[in-house]
Design a protein around this motif. Structure first.
Motif, short mmCIF file in Angstrom:
data_model
loop_
_atom_site.label_atom_id
_atom_site.label_comp_id
_atom_site.label_asym_id
_atom_site.label_seq_id
_atom_site.Cartn_x
_atom_site.Cartn_y
_atom_site.Cartn_z
N SER A 66 1.13 -1.43 -0.13
CA SER A 66 -0.08 0.05 -0.15
C SER A 66 0.70 1.25 -0.30
N GLU A 67 0.14 2.27 -0.38
CA GLU A 67 0.81 4.17 -0.41
C GLU A 67 1.18 3.99 0.75
N GLU A 68 0.27 3.57 1.66
CA GLU A 68 0.95 4.11 3.09
C GLU A 68 2.19 3.44 3.85
N SER A 69 2.41 1.96 3.62
CA SER A 69 3.19 1.45 3.52
C SER A 69 4.77 2.14 2.97
N PHE A 70 4.80 2.25 1.82
CA PHE A 70 5.87 2.44 1.09
C PHE A 70 6.05 3.69 1.91
N LYS A 71 5.46 4.55 2.56
CA LYS A 71 5.55 6.45 2.50
C LYS A 71 5.81 5.94 4.66
N GLN A 72 5.47 5.16 5.01
CA GLN A 72 6.51 4.58 6.32
C GLN A 72 7.67 4.24 5.87
N TYR A 73 7.80 3.35 5.38
CA TYR A 73 8.83 2.68 5.12
C TYR A 73 10.02 3.90 4.26
N PHE A 74 9.62 4.08 3.34
CA PHE A 74 10.91 5.30 2.56
C PHE A 74 10.70 7.08 3.79
N SER A 75 10.09 6.91 5.01
CA SER A 75 10.87 7.76 5.66
C SER A 75 11.54 7.16 6.54
N GLU A 76 12.36 5.55 7.04
CA GLU A 76 14.21 5.70 7.42
C GLU A 76 14.55 5.77 6.28
N MET A 77 14.45 6.18 4.73
CA MET A 77 15.32 5.97 4.09
C MET A 77 15.93 7.95 3.42
N PRO A 78 17.48 7.55 3.65
CA PRO A 78 17.92 9.34 3.35
C PRO A 78 17.92 9.25 1.66
N TRP A 79 17.64 8.03 1.03
CA TRP A 79 18.19 8.21 0.06
C TRP A 79 17.01 8.73 -1.38
N LEU A 80 16.52 8.22 -2.65
CA LEU A 80 15.49 8.78 -3.89
C LEU A 80 14.47 7.49 -3.47
N ALA A 81 13.59 7.78 -4.06
CA ALA A 81 12.74 6.30 -4.69
C ALA A 81 12.15 6.91 -6.42
N ILE A 82 11.34 5.26 -6.64
CA ILE A 82 10.77 6.13 -7.47
C ILE A 82 9.11 5.71 -6.87
N PRO A 83 8.73 6.50 -7.37
CA PRO A 83 7.04 6.98 -6.76
C PRO A 83 6.31 6.35 -6.82
N TYR A 84 5.75 5.43 -5.45
CA TYR A 84 4.95 4.31 -5.19
C TYR A 84 3.58 4.19 -6.45
N SER A 85 3.56 5.63 -7.02
CA SER A 85 1.98 5.63 -7.85
C SER A 85 2.60 5.35 -9.21
N ASP A 86 3.96 5.16 -9.47
CA ASP A 86 4.30 5.29 -10.48
C ASP A 86 4.63 3.17 -10.79
N GLU A 87 3.37 2.29 -11.12
CA GLU A 87 2.94 1.12 -11.12
C GLU A 87 4.45 0.81 -12.02
N ALA A 88 4.18 0.77 -13.93
CA ALA A 88 4.38 0.83 -14.35
C ALA A 88 5.72 0.43 -14.23
N ARG A 89 6.35 2.06 -13.59
CA ARG A 89 8.07 2.22 -14.14
C ARG A 89 8.60 0.88 -13.35
#
Length: 262
Positions: A66-89
């Protein structure tokens, strides 16, 4: 990777900002306990590498549910991410790198070529990041940390009678020129080396591998193990010389050896 990338402060940057950088492509998810363990280690590795002056960035490719899980997990990371909404990528990257399981960390050079698919093993084995960017080493000493690579493809394993640290060096020196020659040959063709090389001493890891593959107790013992094909090839000779190893490797690559079942 091309396109917008997220920072955990919700700002975006473009992938063009990665030009000239080593890049780690990190496939991970919050629901996966080994992923969360690796992330904690990777945060420190990231800090060490950046502080040492390397141009380095990590891109998180989420497998969260879920996007909520992604946001929670990504908040612990100092780097970059592919947007969760960009499922195709995210799906394209999984297909491109043939991701079979997580966590997976793939290291790319500044031109986007794969340096290693074994970023997870390298980070755990090299906490001070002294060997960054972790170019593949021709010959590895078999350990619990790198044994996962036995499942990556066919592996030559030279078992020797060695219990103390340093006693494996002569065995490594014996097969290293052959491993280097093979790596150079396939690198020139821009192909992955079809064989990994290991030396194994007398320890629990080697004993477990011998038991699992039903190998004799002899040492030295020259083998090629192909776990995915559940096949083994054994060259049990009195003396193992570079010529013996090279002939064994060439016959295997030419498919002239008869496999035994594992």
């Amino acid at each position: 990777v091309a396109g917008p990338l997220l920072r955990n402060n919700r700002q975006t940057t473009d992938s063009s900002s990665l030009e000239g950088h080593y890049v780690g492509v990190y496939f991970s998810a919050h629901w996966c306990p080994p992923c969360r363990s690796l992330t904690r280690v990777l945060v420190e590795s990231y800090r060490i590498i950046k502080e040492s002056g390397h141009k380095f960035e990590i891109i998180f490719v989420s497998a969260d549910r879920s996007e909520e899980s992604f946001k929670q997990y990504f908040s612990e990371m100092p780097w970059l991410a592919i947007p969760y909404s960009d499922e195709a990528r995210r799906s394209r990257l999984n297909r491109l790198y043939g991701i079979q399981g997580i966590p997976t960390l793939i290291l790319l050079d500044a031109d986007g070529h794969v340096i290693t698919r074994q970023g997870r093993v390298e980070v755990l084995n090299d906490p001070e990041c002294q060997l960054f960017p972790w170019h593949p080493r021709p010959v590895l000493e078999l350990s619990e940390a790198n044994a996962v690579q036995l499942h990556e493809g066919p592996c030559l394993v030279l078992f020797v009678d060695a219990e103390e640290e340093g006693e494996l060096e002569p065995a490594k020196e014996l097969i290293q020129p052959i491993a280097e020659k093979l790596m150079a040959k396939y690198k020139a063709k821009e192909e992955e080396t079809p064989l990994l090389f290991f030396v194994a001493g007398e320890d629990d890891m080697s004993d477990s591998l011998r038991d699992y593959t039903n190998l004799p107790e002899a040492a030295p013992l020259l083998t090629i193990l192909d776990m995915s094909a559940r096949a083994k090839y054994v060259r049990d000779v009195e003396e193992i010389t570079p010529a013996v190893v090279e002939q064994f490797v060439n016959e295997f690559l030419a498919e002239k050896l008869k496999p035994e079942p594992i």
